[in-house]
Design a protein around this motif. Structure first.
Motif, mmCIF file in Angstrom:
data_model
loop_
_atom_site.group_PDB
_atom_site.id
_atom_site.type_symbol
_atom_site.label_atom_id
_atom_site.label_comp_id
_atom_site.label_asym_id
_atom_site.label_seq_id
_atom_site.Cartn_x
_atom_site.Cartn_y
_atom_site.Cartn_z
ATOM 1 N N SER A 37 0.850 -1.195 0.000
ATOM 2 C CA SER A 37 0.000 0.000 0.000
ATOM 3 C C SER A 37 0.877 1.233 0.000
ATOM 4 O O SER A 37 1.989 1.231 0.536
ATOM 5 N N GLN A 47 -2.268 1.257 4.315
ATOM 6 C CA GLN A 47 -3.225 0.161 4.503
ATOM 7 C C GLN A 47 -4.659 0.692 4.545
ATOM 8 O O GLN A 47 -5.358 0.572 5.551
ATOM 9 N N TRP A 85 -7.406 -0.243 3.246
ATOM 10 C CA TRP A 85 -8.529 -1.158 3.065
ATOM 11 C C TRP A 85 -9.267 -1.399 4.385
ATOM 12 O O TRP A 85 -8.696 -1.482 5.460
ATOM 13 N N ASP A 125 -4.522 5.471 -3.053
ATOM 14 C CA ASP A 125 -5.186 4.713 -1.996
ATOM 15 C C ASP A 125 -6.105 3.648 -2.598
ATOM 16 O O ASP A 125 -6.145 2.508 -2.131
ATOM 17 N N SER A 172 -4.127 0.806 -3.880
ATOM 18 C CA SER A 172 -3.702 -0.072 -2.789
ATOM 19 C C SER A 172 -4.798 -1.078 -2.437
ATOM 20 O O SER A 172 -4.528 -2.265 -2.219
ATOM 21 N N CYS A 186 -4.864 -3.756 -4.965
ATOM 22 C CA CYS A 186 -3.818 -4.758 -4.728
ATOM 23 C C CYS A 186 -4.275 -5.781 -3.695
ATOM 24 O O CYS A 186 -4.036 -6.990 -3.845
#
Length: 218
Positions: free
Chosen positions: A48, A53, A55, A128, A131, A134
């Motif tokens: 990220s 992070q 998420w 963001d 990320s 991903c």
């Protein structure tokens, strides 16, 4: 170099990448809790931007909430068909989600207060979202390796889904994620099977030293 993969491990990674599919057709059956934990952990191991992070995952356990999400998707499906014009009827024939049938349903979202994170996002704030993508790709590949199907549904109004799930201001849902058992995996992407679109040739998408400049033979 230490910690190298052996050839069979390498082959397995490429096999999972090639066999991954956006799944819409599921068969009944719950997802084992230990297996689900592995999939969530795979998502959380994603890279990220600035290690922010961003998420957040909401596991949908309520049948009523699941049905409310179905209704939001159905509304956006109709709006999308209208926006597609002459392809609208063709679009309406496609199966675009498996929310009712899948064994596990998640909503993946961007966290709130993302403006506090500047590292890697000053000129590209959308990193963001990259990320989170991903993280979802990690989960997709892990699901395929475990023999489960996964589908990413993006047909919904983010504000209304956020309200349904009591998300704080600034948080934003980006995916309704369907995970579950399948009878079989599509041999090629479903939308290609249905004639909606074809996979482009890689050589038409890779340039050298500038936009649409192709490598010269020899």
């Amino acid at each position: 170099m230490t910690d190298q993969f052996n050839q069979s491990d390498i082959d397995a990674v490429y096999r999972a990448i090639a066999a991954r599919r956006d799944v819409r057709h599921f068969v009944p059956g719950a997802v084992d809790e230990a297996l689900f934990a592995r999939l969530i952990n795979a998502a959380h191991q994603a890279p990220s931007v600035g290690l922010m992070q961003p998420w957040r995952f909401i596991r949908i356990r309520s049948a009523a909430v699941r049905e409310a999400i179905v209704n939001l998707v159905d509304e956006e499906r109709l709006a999308t068909a209208e926006a597609l014009g002459e392809r609208g009827a063709e679009f309406m024939r496609l199966k675009v989600e498996g929310i009712r049938e899948c064994g596990e349903l998640l909503v993946a979202a961007l966290m709130d207060r993302r403006e506090d994170y500047v590292f890697g996002r000053r000129t590209l704030p959308e990193m963001d979202l990259a990320s989170v993508a991903c993280a979802l790709q990690n989960m997709w590949l892990a699901s395929r390796a475990e023999g489960l199907g996964m589908g990413w549904v993006s047909l919904f109004d983010p504000a209304r889904l956020a309200a349904l799930l009591s998300m704080p201001e600034g948080a934003k849902p980006v995916a309704v994620v369907c995970i579950g058992h399948v009878e079989q995996f599509y041999p090629i992407p479903m939308l290609e099977m249905e004639g909606w679109e074809k996979r482009r040739k890689l050589e038409d998408l890779v340039f050298v030293d500038g936009w649409e400049q192709k490598a010269q033979a020899g």
